[in-house]
Design a protein around this motif. Structure first.
Motif, PDB file in Angstrom:
ATOM      1  N   PHE A 316       0.890  -1.369   0.218  1.00  0.00           N
ATOM      2  CA  PHE A 316       0.037   0.085   0.001  1.00  0.00           C
ATOM      3  C   PHE A 316       0.770   1.226   0.033  1.00  0.00           C
ATOM      4  O   PHE A 316       0.513   2.117  -0.624  1.00  0.00           O
ATOM      5  N   ALA A 317       2.089   1.096   0.660  1.00  0.00           N
ATOM      6  CA  ALA A 317       2.746   2.281   0.743  1.00  0.00           C
ATOM      7  C   ALA A 317       3.599   2.781  -0.538  1.00  0.00           C
ATOM      8  O   ALA A 317       3.796   3.973  -0.952  1.00  0.00           O
ATOM      9  N   SER A 318       3.791   1.877  -1.293  1.00  0.00           N
ATOM     10  CA  SER A 318       4.437   1.984  -2.774  1.00  0.00           C
ATOM     11  C   SER A 318       3.482   2.119  -4.084  1.00  0.00           C
ATOM     12  O   SER A 318       3.780   2.246  -5.094  1.00  0.00           O
ATOM     13  N   ARG A 319       2.187   2.080  -3.714  1.00  0.00           N
ATOM     14  CA  ARG A 319       1.268   2.139  -4.473  1.00  0.00           C
ATOM     15  C   ARG A 319       1.079   3.652  -4.855  1.00  0.00           C
ATOM     16  O   ARG A 319       0.850   4.601  -4.033  1.00  0.00           O
ATOM     17  N   GLY A 320       0.920   4.021  -6.279  1.00  0.00           N
ATOM     18  CA  GLY A 320       0.478   5.540  -6.452  1.00  0.00           C
ATOM     19  C   GLY A 320       1.601   6.537  -6.370  1.00  0.00           C
ATOM     20  O   GLY A 320       1.446   7.729  -5.995  1.00  0.00           O
ATOM     21  N   LEU A 321       2.717   6.321  -6.135  1.00  0.00           N
ATOM     22  CA  LEU A 321       3.888   7.191  -5.780  1.00  0.00           C
ATOM     23  C   LEU A 321       3.786   7.888  -7.205  1.00  0.00           C
ATOM     24  O   LEU A 321       4.015   7.437  -8.425  1.00  0.00           O
ATOM     25  N   PRO A 322       4.167   9.201  -7.070  1.00  0.00           N
ATOM     26  CA  PRO A 322       4.269  10.046  -8.265  1.00  0.00           C
ATOM     27  C   PRO A 322       5.158   9.737  -9.203  1.00  0.00           C
ATOM     28  O   PRO A 322       6.473   9.368  -8.659  1.00  0.00           O
ATOM     29  N   PRO A 323       5.405   9.719 -10.475  1.00  0.00           N
ATOM     30  CA  PRO A 323       6.308   9.240 -11.394  1.00  0.00           C
ATOM     31  C   PRO A 323       7.500  10.324 -11.581  1.00  0.00           C
ATOM     32  O   PRO A 323       7.025  11.587 -11.295  1.00  0.00           O
TER      33      PRO A 323
END
Length: 630
Positions: A316-323
């Motif tokens: 969950f922490a690594s989902r959706g990190l800005p590119p």
């Protein structure tokens, strides 16, 4: 083994029986990784080889290093049991010097086939050293030192791996002279390791008459059969191998995770390895503090829970990190979202340390000394096979379309399932976890005189009976499993009843009420002692109703019939009267949960054992009464 035990695990580093061994294994692990990482960087960044592309270099080097563990572990385990371990360690370190001389030549001449051969040879070096490493510790350390000693070794190994990788990467990257620097460093570290090995004290052979079986297949099977003779040992081997399966998924995917998911550069990938190593080292060192200097396998379920929780949270922490494009380490650390990722990795590794160190200590403590090294060799084979399976399965899942965070999630969920399965197969882990929680989170539990509880052989423990949780606290105090003779009515108590069934407690009823249960209980109790186990009885026959020590009944004498001179250990539970699980004068047990506040102080005091021939109920009651006055 010396008799004076250090007050802290770190004091072992000042003693000759441990310090030279620690630095020998530390330098060996560091040199392995200095060489392998420098070689990997050489192929990946500095040489262009058509027959070994950079994308395959890490896999080939890793496979060559692991292969000797599969081929030669069975033989190395036999050698460690047959010969003096110190002589074998010095032989292995001499071998390392020879291998590193070849490594130096390979780097100076850019001879890649020779360096690949040296990877295999260093794998052989580590294969020979592994059984000696873990069989040496229980020969030199007491049970109370074993967890701390393993914790320091585990911490040292991961720190050495980290430093070796960093040193190898920095040295090989030095313009023009990188290969020369790696050659000099590898040879120097090998020589320093051999110098440390010279100071290791003698560690005599445990089975000098052993005839070596050179067939690795039949010997591997024989080693696994030896381990299966003690199910708790064998299933601990499987538990450790699963931990390596679990950890290999993360370690192998750190570079791709850093680049594809976290959008970081090579420094970010190195940072992940750093925090993982710090976590493992911290968890390993915490084991002695949390276990109170015993082999506390109650930490294993705690470790398994933490591994799953933080592996799942990492998804969950690594989902959706800005590119982003190639974040530097400073840019990566400046983004608050990344701190949660680093915290998850650190805590995941910390709980992996809590999970693995007690398992290693249990294997060392409960394996027969004559074939301890062979069982550890079987463990190394299983570890290698599980790591290979991990690589294959992880590659298949990624190839099937899973993202790296989804792979971490799948492994975290699988860990929960595997851990639950292992703990159901070996209820002792779960029971010790319950005892660990009760003695740390419900009470402040202090144990004194636990050195009187024998580490081997049969013994009868005799204790006053104050509360419904007495047996759980005694489990927490003993380094070995205890079988309890208990009133059959307690098995109808919610929560505690199923727990005591899991502990294989022996139900007993009054002879006038149920003569069959009465006789069956004493027959089973005598069988437990005959098989060399610990048995505990509460001779008062029931939980005290007024907090006073009641007369001891004669059942203890019936148990000791025909048992010879086994030790009988008097014990006293202190300050439990009036707590939640005891009765009180104004009401029953298990009412008003906080009637004595949180973490009330209770204790257990064990006295010197009495030989069975001198035992009487009156003498035992007198001894327990004396302990209660302290």
């Amino acid at each position: 083994m010396i008799n004076s035990e250090p007050s802290s695990q770190f004091q072992l580093l000042t003693q000759r029986r441990f310090a030279p061994f620690f630095w020998t294994q530390f330098l060996g692990a560091g040199n392995d990784n200095l060489f392998k990482f420098a070689f990997t960087v050489l192929i990946t960044y500095q040489l262009q080889l058509d027959w070994l592309p950079p994308t395959q270099a890490g896999l080939v080097i890793g496979a060559l290093f692991i292969l000797p563990f599969v081929l030669f572990s069975a033989t190395s385990g036999q050698l460690a049991d047959k010969f003096d371990k110190t002589r074998l360690i010095r032989f292995v370190k001499n071998l390392e010097i020879a291998i590193m001389a070849l490594v130096a030549w390979g780097f100076l001449s850019s001879n890649i086939p020779l360096l690949l051969a040296c990877v295999f040879l260093m794998g052989l070096h580590s294969t020979l050293f592994g059984p000696v490493k873990f069989a040496y510790l229980p020969q030199q350390l007491s049970e109370r030192e074993l967890t701390g000693g393993n914790g320091i070794v585990e911490m040292g190994t991961f720190v050495a791996i980290l430093l070796g990788n960093v040193a190898g990467g920095l040295l090989i990257a030095t313009p023009l002279v990188g290969a020369r620097h790696v050659a000099i460093a590898a040879l120097a570290v090998a020589l320093l390791g051999r110098l440390c090995a010279q100071a290791i004290p003698a560690s005599p052979a445990t089975d000098p008459q052993l005839k070596i079986n050179w067939n690795p297949l039949t010997e591997t099977w024989r080693n696994l059969q030896l381990a299966r003779q003690q199910l708790s040992v064998f299933r601990s081997l499987l538990g450790i191998s699963w931990m390596w399966f679990f950890g290999a998924v993360f370690l192998a995917n750190f570079p791709a995770f850093a680049k594809q998911v976290l959008h970081g550069d090579e420094q970010v990938a190195s940072m992940l390895l750093v925090v993982f190593s710090i976590g493992i080292g911290t968890g390993s060192l915490l084991c002695e503090f949390l276990s109170r200097r015993h082999v506390e396998i109650g930490l294993v379920p705690l470790g398994a829970i933490g591994m799953s929780v933080f592996a799942i949270d990492l998804y969950f922490a690594s989902r959706g990190l800005p590119p982003s494009a190639g974040l530097s380490l400073a840019q990566f650390m400046a983004m608050p979202a990344h701190w949660r990722v680093l915290a998850d990795l650190t805590l995941l590794a910390l709980f992996a340390g809590l999970y693995s160190v007690p398992m290693y200590a249990l294997i060392q403590l409960r394996s027969q000394p004559t074939h301890r090294a062979r069982i550890i060799a079987a463990n190394n084979i299983l570890n290698a096979l599980f790591m290979i399976a991990s690589s294959v399965l992880a590659g298949a899942l990624l190839g099937a379309g899973l993202s790296i965070p989804e792979l971490f999630l799948a492994v975290g969920l699988a860990n929960a399932v595997v851990a639950f399965y292992i703990f159901m197969l070996v209820p002792e882990y779960l029971l010790r976890f319950v005892a660990f929680i009760a003695s740390r989170l419900i009470y402040r539990f202090k144990v004194q005189g636990d050195e009187h509880i024998p580490l081997q052989g049969a013994a009868l423990l005799v204790c006053n009976h104050v509360s419904f949780i007495d047996a759980v606290l005694l489990m927490a105090a003993s380094p070995r499993p205890i079988r309890f003779l208990m009133d059959h009515k307690i098995f109808r108590t919610p929560l505690l009843g199923p727990l005591f069934r899991l502990a294989k407690a022996i139900p007993i009823a009054p002879q006038k009420d149920d003569p069959d249960t009465y006789e069956r209980a004493f027959s089973e109790a005598r069988r437990v002692l005959a098989e060399g186990e610990l048995l505990c009885i509460f001779p008062e026959g029931a939980i005290t109703r007024d907090g006073q020590l009641q007369p001891f009944k004669g059942g203890v004498m019936k148990i000791l019939e025909g048992q010879g001179d086994i030790p009988v250990v008097p014990m006293a539970l202190l300050n439990l009267w009036g707590s939640y699980f005891s009765r009180v004068e104004q009401g029953g047990a298990m009412t008003r949960p906080f009637r004595r506040g949180l973490l009330s102080r209770v204790g257990l005091l064990a006295g010197p054992p009495i030989l069975a021939a001198k035992v009487s109920p009156e003498l035992l009651r007198e001894r327990v009464a004396e302990l209660l006055k302290n």
